[in-house]
Write an enzyme that holds these catalytic residues in place. Sequence first.
Site, PDB file in Angstrom:
ATOM      1  N   LYS A 155      10.822   1.417  -0.325  1.00  0.00           N
ATOM      2  CA  LYS A 155       9.583   0.629  -0.249  1.00  0.00           C
ATOM      3  C   LYS A 155       9.651  -0.554  -1.214  1.00  0.00           C
ATOM      4  O   LYS A 155      10.502  -0.581  -2.118  1.00  0.00           O
ATOM      5  CB  LYS A 155       8.389   1.529  -0.594  1.00  0.00           C
ATOM      6  CG  LYS A 155       8.430   2.117  -1.993  1.00  0.00           C
ATOM      7  CD  LYS A 155       7.358   3.197  -2.175  1.00  0.00           C
ATOM      8  CE  LYS A 155       7.417   3.814  -3.556  1.00  0.00           C
ATOM      9  NZ  LYS A 155       6.493   4.961  -3.681  1.00  0.00           N
ATOM     10  N   ARG A 205      -4.586  11.320  -4.009  1.00  0.00           N
ATOM     11  CA  ARG A 205      -4.373   9.997  -3.406  1.00  0.00           C
ATOM     12  C   ARG A 205      -4.677  10.077  -1.913  1.00  0.00           C
ATOM     13  O   ARG A 205      -5.781   9.780  -1.503  1.00  0.00           O
ATOM     14  CB  ARG A 205      -2.940   9.539  -3.715  1.00  0.00           C
ATOM     15  CG  ARG A 205      -2.705   8.080  -3.459  1.00  0.00           C
ATOM     16  CD  ARG A 205      -1.457   7.569  -4.145  1.00  0.00           C
ATOM     17  NE  ARG A 205      -0.208   8.182  -3.671  1.00  0.00           N
ATOM     18  CZ  ARG A 205       0.997   7.855  -4.145  1.00  0.00           C
ATOM     19  NH1 ARG A 205       1.124   6.927  -5.087  1.00  0.00           N
ATOM     20  NH2 ARG A 205       2.080   8.432  -3.678  1.00  0.00           N
ATOM     21  N   HIS A 246       3.129  15.191  -2.871  1.00  0.00           N
ATOM     22  CA  HIS A 246       3.661  14.311  -3.926  1.00  0.00           C
ATOM     23  C   HIS A 246       3.141  14.796  -5.272  1.00  0.00           C
ATOM     24  O   HIS A 246       1.956  15.078  -5.413  1.00  0.00           O
ATOM     25  CB  HIS A 246       3.204  12.872  -3.658  1.00  0.00           C
ATOM     26  CG  HIS A 246       3.879  11.841  -4.510  1.00  0.00           C
ATOM     27  ND1 HIS A 246       5.241  11.693  -4.570  1.00  0.00           N
ATOM     28  CD2 HIS A 246       3.372  10.900  -5.346  1.00  0.00           C
ATOM     29  CE1 HIS A 246       5.542  10.695  -5.400  1.00  0.00           C
ATOM     30  NE2 HIS A 246       4.427  10.198  -5.890  1.00  0.00           N
ATOM     31  N   ARG A 299      12.812  13.101  -1.807  1.00  0.00           N
ATOM     32  CA  ARG A 299      12.568  11.657  -1.689  1.00  0.00           C
ATOM     33  C   ARG A 299      13.056  11.000  -2.975  1.00  0.00           C
ATOM     34  O   ARG A 299      12.487  11.174  -4.039  1.00  0.00           O
ATOM     35  CB  ARG A 299      11.073  11.385  -1.470  1.00  0.00           C
ATOM     36  CG  ARG A 299      10.516  12.082  -0.230  1.00  0.00           C
ATOM     37  CD  ARG A 299       9.074  11.674   0.057  1.00  0.00           C
ATOM     38  NE  ARG A 299       8.165  11.918  -1.036  1.00  0.00           N
ATOM     39  CZ  ARG A 299       7.539  13.079  -1.273  1.00  0.00           C
ATOM     40  NH1 ARG A 299       7.722  14.116  -0.463  1.00  0.00           N
ATOM     41  NH2 ARG A 299       6.723  13.187  -2.299  1.00  0.00           N
ATOM     42  N   TYR A 302       4.611 -24.999 -24.684  1.00  0.00           N
ATOM     43  CA  TYR A 302       3.150 -25.192 -24.640  1.00  0.00           C
ATOM     44  C   TYR A 302       2.480 -24.671 -25.905  1.00  0.00           C
ATOM     45  O   TYR A 302       2.826 -23.585 -26.395  1.00  0.00           O
ATOM     46  CB  TYR A 302       2.561 -24.434 -23.453  1.00  0.00           C
ATOM     47  CG  TYR A 302       2.864 -25.048 -22.108  1.00  0.00           C
ATOM     48  CD1 TYR A 302       2.390 -26.320 -21.775  1.00  0.00           C
ATOM     49  CD2 TYR A 302       3.620 -24.357 -21.169  1.00  0.00           C
ATOM     50  CE1 TYR A 302       2.672 -26.873 -20.534  1.00  0.00           C
ATOM     51  CE2 TYR A 302       3.902 -24.907 -19.923  1.00  0.00           C
ATOM     52  CZ  TYR A 302       3.420 -26.169 -19.619  1.00  0.00           C
ATOM     53  OH  TYR A 302       3.701 -26.713 -18.392  1.00  0.00           O
ATOM     54  N   CYS A 332       7.259 -20.689 -19.706  1.00  0.00           N
ATOM     55  CA  CYS A 332       6.611 -21.589 -18.739  1.00  0.00           C
ATOM     56  C   CYS A 332       6.752 -20.996 -17.329  1.00  0.00           C
ATOM     57  O   CYS A 332       7.367 -19.953 -17.144  1.00  0.00           O
ATOM     58  CB  CYS A 332       7.256 -22.961 -18.790  1.00  0.00           C
ATOM     59  SG  CYS A 332       7.397 -23.652 -20.449  1.00  0.00           S
ATOM     60  N   MET A 333       6.210 -21.685 -16.338  1.00  0.00           N
ATOM     61  CA  MET A 333       6.262 -21.157 -14.975  1.00  0.00           C
ATOM     62  C   MET A 333       7.703 -21.047 -14.464  1.00  0.00           C
ATOM     63  O   MET A 333       8.057 -20.082 -13.786  1.00  0.00           O
ATOM     64  CB  MET A 333       5.438 -22.033 -14.025  1.00  0.00           C
ATOM     65  CG  MET A 333       5.329 -21.443 -12.625  1.00  0.00           C
ATOM     66  SD  MET A 333       4.481 -22.499 -11.439  1.00  0.00           S
ATOM     67  CE  MET A 333       2.792 -22.342 -11.950  1.00  0.00           C
ATOM     68  N   ASP A 334       8.522 -22.053 -14.805  1.00  0.00           N
ATOM     69  CA  ASP A 334       9.858 -22.140 -14.207  1.00  0.00           C
ATOM     70  C   ASP A 334      10.989 -22.147 -15.220  1.00  0.00           C
ATOM     71  O   ASP A 334      12.152 -22.133 -14.840  1.00  0.00           O
ATOM     72  CB  ASP A 334       9.972 -23.434 -13.386  1.00  0.00           C
ATOM     73  CG  ASP A 334       8.688 -23.744 -12.663  1.00  0.00           C
ATOM     74  OD1 ASP A 334       8.342 -22.960 -11.769  1.00  0.00           O
ATOM     75  OD2 ASP A 334       8.015 -24.732 -13.019  1.00  0.00           O
TER      76      ASP A 334
HETATM   77  C1  LIG Z   1       7.287   5.991  -4.192  1.00  0.00           C
HETATM   78  C2  LIG Z   1       7.268   7.383  -3.726  1.00  0.00           C
HETATM   79  C3  LIG Z   1       8.377   8.213  -3.956  1.00  0.00           C
HETATM   80  C4  LIG Z   1       9.546   7.822  -4.802  1.00  0.00           C
HETATM   81  O1  LIG Z   1       9.281   8.114  -6.161  1.00  0.00           O
HETATM   82  P1  LIG Z   1      10.417   7.983  -7.281  1.00  0.00           P
HETATM   83  O2  LIG Z   1       9.753   8.438  -8.515  1.00  0.00           O
HETATM   84  O3  LIG Z   1      10.765   6.529  -7.315  1.00  0.00           O
HETATM   85  O4  LIG Z   1      11.547   8.824  -6.848  1.00  0.00           O
HETATM   86  C5  LIG Z   1       8.359   9.478  -3.390  1.00  0.00           C
HETATM   87  N1  LIG Z   1       7.298   9.887  -2.657  1.00  0.00           N
HETATM   88  C6  LIG Z   1       6.208   9.133  -2.449  1.00  0.00           C
HETATM   89  C7  LIG Z   1       5.087   9.665  -1.635  1.00  0.00           C
HETATM   90  C8  LIG Z   1       6.165   7.847  -2.969  1.00  0.00           C
HETATM   91  O5  LIG Z   1       5.074   7.100  -2.759  1.00  0.00           O
END
Ligand SMILES: *Cc1c(COP(=O)(O)O)cnc(C)c1O
Length: 372
Positions: free
Chosen positions: A41, A139, A169, A222, A268, A314-316
């Site tokens: 992601k 969540r 999760h 995951r 700045y 700065c920005m850049d």
């Molecule tokens: C982002 C996410 C992960 C990955 O988590 P890590 O700590 O980067 O391994 C796993 N499961 C869900 C639902 C997530 O949103």
Amino acid sequence: MYQLPNFRPTKAVIDLAAIKYNIEQLRKHLHSNIDIIAVVKANAYGHGDIQVANAALQAGASMLAVATPEEALHLREFIKNTPILILGASPVSFAPYAAQYNITLTVFSVDWLSEVAKQAKNFEKPLKLHIKIDSGMGRIGVRKQTELIALYNAIVANKRLIIDGIFTHFASADEENPKQFKEQLATFKALVASLPEKPRFVHAANTAASLIKDDVQFDAVRFGIAMYGLVPSPYVEKHLPFILKPALSLESELVHVKKIERGDTVSYGGNYVAVEEEWIGTMPIGYADGLVRGLAGQEVLIQGNRVPIVGRICMDQCMVKLPYNMVVGEKVILIGQQHQEMIKIEEWSERLHTIVYEIPCMLTSRITRIYK
Ligand SMILES: *Cc1c(COP(=O)(O)O)cnc(C)c1O
């Protein structure tokens, strides 16, 4: 169209071999039949979604996970057959596209499912679903057994919907106190056990859980942050089962070098004042690249020396105080290794009072990603 060369010397270099190495190490650490879901992601945590996904698949991952429909569709353009799971709450209007492009959606409420089920007869192909359990993260997901069974029955009753998985999760798998983790695990196990039949993919572990917890591998893990070679928390760092290789380094060059006199100011506001004759270098990177203003004072590496950013960013562009005169074109490492010195992402995240996750995600699209 021909590809323009990369003119600006500021770039993120992504070491795909490091990504593969981190996955191969995880592979050895896991039981043999566990699938690895590579979490890519947010443009693979800023590392580049397609390149990272391909490297992860070559190294043994078998599924990809993203957060949004747009991320899933972008991957699907380049990666044809691998399952792609959207972890977040997808809009109901995306469901027909998900079915068409073989993108797996997360079911997180009874209401969401009934809206999707109404359209399902028009889907060209069956839609794959993973049920999300909210075991304590607070969540998304269903929290009660009655809701879970209602979801399960509604999916089974619909020929265009397929239960491919169920997951949860953890909110604190990366922390020392195991209380919440244990409660979540027990809740999840009990809910999964209440189903008439086990879905193909039961999964719970993120990076932290997959590295340091027992009894959480189920059918798949995951794997996000550690795939990029970053450690989720200082507590996990102390218990790592294998060394991780960071994949990202951030580089630039000096584009201007000058000597300033005692009393001269830099940037700045003029609040950096030279106390003696000083050599000042300018680099083409600023807060619009993700080198946020809070990083003023952060060191960079030049010729193996640690050299501070002076004055406001700065920005850049930004300025550094050099130990001696140097040439324009001299290489600067903002994140990564040079000679014996190393600047880790942790150094930035500590300075910014945040977690390592946020740092690569902060690097904006203006920074070209180069792959090696
Ligand atoms: C982002 C996410 C992960 C990955 O988590 P890590 O700590 O980067 O391994 C796993 N499961 C869900 C639902 C997530 O949103």
